[in-house]
Design a protein around this motif. Structure first.
Motif, PDB file in Angstrom:
ATOM      1  N   LEU A 174       0.834  -1.209   0.000  1.00  0.00           N
ATOM      2  CA  LEU A 174       0.000   0.000   0.000  1.00  0.00           C
ATOM      3  C   LEU A 174       0.871   1.262   0.000  1.00  0.00           C
ATOM      4  CD1 LEU A 174      -2.745   1.432   0.233  1.00  0.00           C
ATOM      5  CD2 LEU A 174      -2.578   1.147   2.719  1.00  0.00           C
ATOM      6  N   ASN A 175       1.987   1.198   0.721  1.00  0.00           N
ATOM      7  CA  ASN A 175       2.899   2.359   0.735  1.00  0.00           C
ATOM      8  C   ASN A 175       3.431   2.633  -0.670  1.00  0.00           C
ATOM      9  OD1 ASN A 175       2.528   2.660   3.448  1.00  0.00           O
ATOM     10  ND2 ASN A 175       4.511   1.840   4.061  1.00  0.00           N
ATOM     11  N   ALA A 176       3.799   1.563  -1.381  1.00  0.00           N
ATOM     12  CA  ALA A 176       4.306   1.736  -2.748  1.00  0.00           C
ATOM     13  C   ALA A 176       3.209   2.287  -3.656  1.00  0.00           C
ATOM     14  CB  ALA A 176       4.823   0.400  -3.276  1.00  0.00           C
ATOM     15  N   VAL A 177       2.015   1.770  -3.505  1.00  0.00           N
ATOM     16  CA  VAL A 177       0.864   2.252  -4.285  1.00  0.00           C
ATOM     17  C   VAL A 177       0.668   3.752  -4.034  1.00  0.00           C
ATOM     18  CG1 VAL A 177      -1.672   2.133  -4.401  1.00  0.00           C
ATOM     19  CG2 VAL A 177      -0.327   0.020  -4.426  1.00  0.00           C
ATOM     20  N   THR A 178       0.810   4.142  -2.784  1.00  0.00           N
ATOM     21  CA  THR A 178       0.639   5.554  -2.396  1.00  0.00           C
ATOM     22  C   THR A 178       1.632   6.449  -3.134  1.00  0.00           C
ATOM     23  OG1 THR A 178      -0.096   4.866  -0.203  1.00  0.00           O
ATOM     24  CG2 THR A 178       0.667   7.148  -0.421  1.00  0.00           C
ATOM     25  N   VAL A 179       2.886   6.021  -3.138  1.00  0.00           N
ATOM     26  CA  VAL A 179       3.938   6.835  -3.768  1.00  0.00           C
ATOM     27  C   VAL A 179       3.685   6.980  -5.270  1.00  0.00           C
ATOM     28  CG1 VAL A 179       6.396   6.938  -4.322  1.00  0.00           C
ATOM     29  CG2 VAL A 179       5.667   6.273  -2.030  1.00  0.00           C
TER      30      VAL A 179
END
Ligand SMILES: NC(=O)c1ccc[n+]([C@@H]2O[C@H](COP(=O)([O-])OP(=O)(O)OC[C@H]3O[C@@H](n4cnc5c(N)ncnc54)[C@H](OP(=O)(O)O)[C@@H]3O)[C@@H](O)[C@H]2O)c1
Length: 244
Positions: A174-179
């Motif tokens: 999810l963090n990668a998706v956010t970025v």
């Protein structure tokens, strides 16, 4: 039809940190849509929050069901013509189980909600968010998703890393998706951030958390209402940035 009133959608807002985020955004005069996969629980939460005069409404929304996601977007389009704030809050966990004993099916089930659900909802809501003058997306992550913490043997969270692979890695994804959303949407003025509410007592952890859901909601509200010079592509707890 478009309205001057700001509108926020929070997924999984019938209880826990999502509901407290709804309460706080509504107290700021924002129309808040309680996304809930269960009608009874969603209606009850909206009714509770309306008690103090706030504009809070229930919207049926199961983030793992594309039909439900599309219907929610169509409903918001018809009722408001745009969306100003999206809080991707809904999540589940599985376990406890050692990483080596965890089945792909278990990981897949958690990712359906915590990762693919966020992508499905964000994709469906983006046309509405693009009609806002200052759209904000807040993804509810967790310090358990931090690769820096996962790689640190002395991390205070290491006991969780050894038993919660599906949940921890779903938040890393999810963090990668956010970025990547933040990178694309930056030129359009849409700010996208990940937050960690801290360890809050909710159903998710059988109320073992040391903070209240109200406390957990504070950082979400900060990022959901950030000004145009606010951060994007960042990962925040209440007291500042968290290492990726
Ligand atoms: N509590 C903590 O210590 C903590 C720490 C870090 C991050 N977080 C994050 O904070 C967020 C909120 O968690 P919480 O602690 O408030 O948990 P919670 O009380 O269990 O709330 C989770 C919410 O997500 C909903 N949900 C689950 N699957 C869904 C789906 N497919 N479609 C729509 N809604 C769905 C649940 O609905 P039902 O009532 O229908 O199950 C519930 O409303 C999560 O993203 C979590 O990972 C929590």
């Amino acid at each position: 039809m478009t309205t001057p009133q700001k509108t926020a959608l929070i997924t999984g807002a019938n209880k826990g940190i999502g509901k407290e985020t709804a309460r706080r955004l509504a107290a700021l005069g924002i129309t808040v849509l309680i996304g809930s996969r269960n009608t009874e629980r969603g209606e009850a939460a909206a009714e509770e929050l309306r008690a103090d005069g706030a504009d809070v409404r229930f919207v049926p929304l199961d983030v793992t069901d594309e039909v439900s996601v599309r219907a929610a977007a169509e409903h918001i389009d018809a009722a408001f013509g745009r969306l100003d704030i999206l809080v991707n809050n809904a999540a589940i966990a599985a376990g406890p189980q050692k990483p080596s004993e965890t089945l792909a099916a278990t990981v897949r089930q958690v990712y359906e909600t915590n990762v693919f659900g966020v992508v499905a909802v964000t994709h469906a809501m983006l046309p509405l968010l693009r009609r806002s003058a200052a759209a904000r997306i807040v993804n509810m992550s967790s310090e358990l998703g931090s690769l820096a913490h996962q790689a640190d043997p002395g991390s205070p969270w290491s006991a969780y890393y050894s038993i919660l692979l599906p949940y921890c890695t779903s938040k890393s994804a999810l963090n990668a998706v956010t970025v990547l959303y933040a990178n694309e949407l930056r030129p359009e003025g849409i700010l996208v951030n990940a937050v960690s509410p801290g360890y809050c007592a909710t159903d998710l952890n059988r109320h073992s958390g040391t903070r209240t859901p109200e406390e957990g909601a504070a950082v979400v509200v900060d990022l959901a209402t950030a000004g145009e010079d606010g951060p994007t592509g960042a990962f925040f707890a209440e007291d500042g940035p968290i290492p990726w």
